[in-house]
Design an enzyme around this catalytic site. Sequence first.
Site, mmCIF file in Angstrom:
data_model
loop_
_atom_site.group_PDB
_atom_site.id
_atom_site.type_symbol
_atom_site.label_atom_id
_atom_site.label_comp_id
_atom_site.label_asym_id
_atom_site.label_seq_id
_atom_site.Cartn_x
_atom_site.Cartn_y
_atom_site.Cartn_z
ATOM 1 N N ASP A 10 3.105 -36.908 -17.992
ATOM 2 C CA ASP A 10 3.116 -36.147 -19.403
ATOM 3 C C ASP A 10 3.507 -34.438 -18.881
ATOM 4 O O ASP A 10 4.504 -34.531 -18.164
ATOM 5 C CB ASP A 10 1.200 -35.907 -18.107
ATOM 6 C CG ASP A 10 0.252 -35.026 -19.479
ATOM 7 O OD1 ASP A 10 0.725 -35.208 -20.649
ATOM 8 O OD2 ASP A 10 -0.088 -34.873 -19.076
ATOM 9 N N SER A 11 3.019 -34.186 -20.233
ATOM 10 C CA SER A 11 3.573 -32.977 -20.140
ATOM 11 C C SER A 11 2.412 -32.321 -18.605
ATOM 12 O O SER A 11 3.983 -31.003 -18.559
ATOM 13 C CB SER A 11 2.771 -32.409 -20.747
ATOM 14 O OG SER A 11 1.392 -31.759 -20.614
ATOM 15 N N CYS A 73 -0.410 -39.810 -21.166
ATOM 16 C CA CYS A 73 -0.735 -38.827 -22.700
ATOM 17 C C CYS A 73 -0.748 -38.832 -23.883
ATOM 18 O O CYS A 73 -0.067 -40.031 -24.748
ATOM 19 C CB CYS A 73 1.410 -37.300 -22.438
ATOM 20 S SG CYS A 73 0.743 -35.947 -23.859
ATOM 21 N N GLU A 151 -2.951 -26.684 -15.876
ATOM 22 C CA GLU A 151 -2.071 -25.620 -15.696
ATOM 23 C C GLU A 151 -2.129 -25.335 -14.230
ATOM 24 O O GLU A 151 -1.702 -25.143 -13.354
ATOM 25 C CB GLU A 151 -0.618 -26.102 -16.148
ATOM 26 C CG GLU A 151 -0.728 -27.039 -17.558
ATOM 27 C CD GLU A 151 0.271 -28.039 -16.170
ATOM 28 O OE1 GLU A 151 1.465 -28.063 -15.964
ATOM 29 O OE2 GLU A 151 -0.102 -28.992 -16.461
ATOM 30 N N CYS A 183 -7.222 -35.916 -24.873
ATOM 31 C CA CYS A 183 -5.502 -35.194 -23.697
ATOM 32 C C CYS A 183 -6.340 -35.601 -22.481
ATOM 33 O O CYS A 183 -7.190 -35.590 -21.452
ATOM 34 C CB CYS A 183 -5.926 -33.438 -24.363
ATOM 35 S SG CYS A 183 -5.091 -33.044 -23.163
ATOM 36 N N HIS A 185 -5.411 -33.645 -20.160
ATOM 37 C CA HIS A 185 -6.129 -32.813 -19.072
ATOM 38 C C HIS A 185 -6.992 -32.724 -18.855
ATOM 39 O O HIS A 185 -7.633 -32.147 -17.461
ATOM 40 C CB HIS A 185 -4.993 -31.241 -19.474
ATOM 41 C CG HIS A 185 -3.919 -31.047 -19.521
ATOM 42 N ND1 HIS A 185 -2.481 -31.448 -19.928
ATOM 43 C CD2 HIS A 185 -3.322 -30.199 -18.286
ATOM 44 C CE1 HIS A 185 -1.496 -31.451 -19.330
ATOM 45 N NE2 HIS A 185 -1.229 -30.311 -19.230
HETATM 46 N N1 DGL Z 1 -2.351 -34.344 -22.038
HETATM 47 C C1 DGL Z 1 -1.505 -34.005 -22.772
HETATM 48 C C2 DGL Z 1 -2.336 -34.899 -23.644
HETATM 49 O O1 DGL Z 1 -2.910 -35.979 -22.821
HETATM 50 C C3 DGL Z 1 -0.686 -33.557 -23.236
HETATM 51 C C4 DGL Z 1 -1.512 -31.948 -23.109
HETATM 52 C C5 DGL Z 1 -0.204 -30.785 -24.076
HETATM 53 O O2 DGL Z 1 0.843 -30.796 -23.031
HETATM 54 O O3 DGL Z 1 -0.434 -30.590 -24.630
HETATM 55 O O4 DGL Z 1 -2.168 -34.623 -25.007
#
Ligand code: DGL
Length: 263
Positions: A10-11, A73, A151, A183, A185
Amino acid sequence: MSARPIGIFDSGVGGLSILKAIKQQLPDENLLYFADSQYAPYGELDETILKQRCLFIADFFIQKNAKAMVIACNTATALMAEWLRAEYDIPIIAIEPAIKPAAQITRTNAIGVFATQHTLNSERYNSLLERFAKDKTVYQSACEGFVEQVEKGELNSLKTIALIEQYLLPMLDNNIDTLVLGCTHYPFLSDAIQSVAGQHPLTIVDNANAVSLQATRVLTELGLSNLKPHESDEFFSSSNSQSLQEVFSKLLLNNTHVNYIAD
Ligand code: DGL
């Protein structure tokens, strides 16, 4: 049958919500996790750079002898899943916003979607709406700031609550009863989201379990499941910040060592 690891990326720390679901569903599998924290958020990242990052991470997993890869992600899935599948031979499991279950759950026929701008703009997401939510009213929001709060490990701070209020309250005024966290996160903010919703009935849905079930299916079909006991999981990040170790440990509820990988 294979004890080779599954690579998950993931990011940043968001994909740990997927890793947790995979660990629960597939406790014997050895996992690699790559948080591309130096480049988070992906939601607004230039597409060429996003492609380079996906390539870098996939190559890293291949070097580590991964038998499969999970794109934990929504943003990277929306933009890069088909391209990654064409580039690499190992099976690639991807995630997409839980529009289909949300459309089945809602009683008010009004659904909220929180996702990144790239995801909301993507063809893949818009095709989900077209296929499963044509007869629903969908309110969507690119929740700028959410990824950064997760984060930092700020799951319930005043700033996080204020951001949630900013995006959620207008949707509640429009009578949504179901909210898609599109997302990876955002599931870490579920408790805070429910607390902002208060008495307003709200079902929160995400696709973490669907991804882990899909991973199980794919490994079983390809004869790649690990039949030996679990050995180890390894964590990597493109950032070497000390606070990252703490956030990993907070989100996974254990003491996690994160290895720094320079790009
Ligand atoms: N967690 C990621 C997602 O599901 C990326 C969120 C991001 O870095 O903008 O989209």
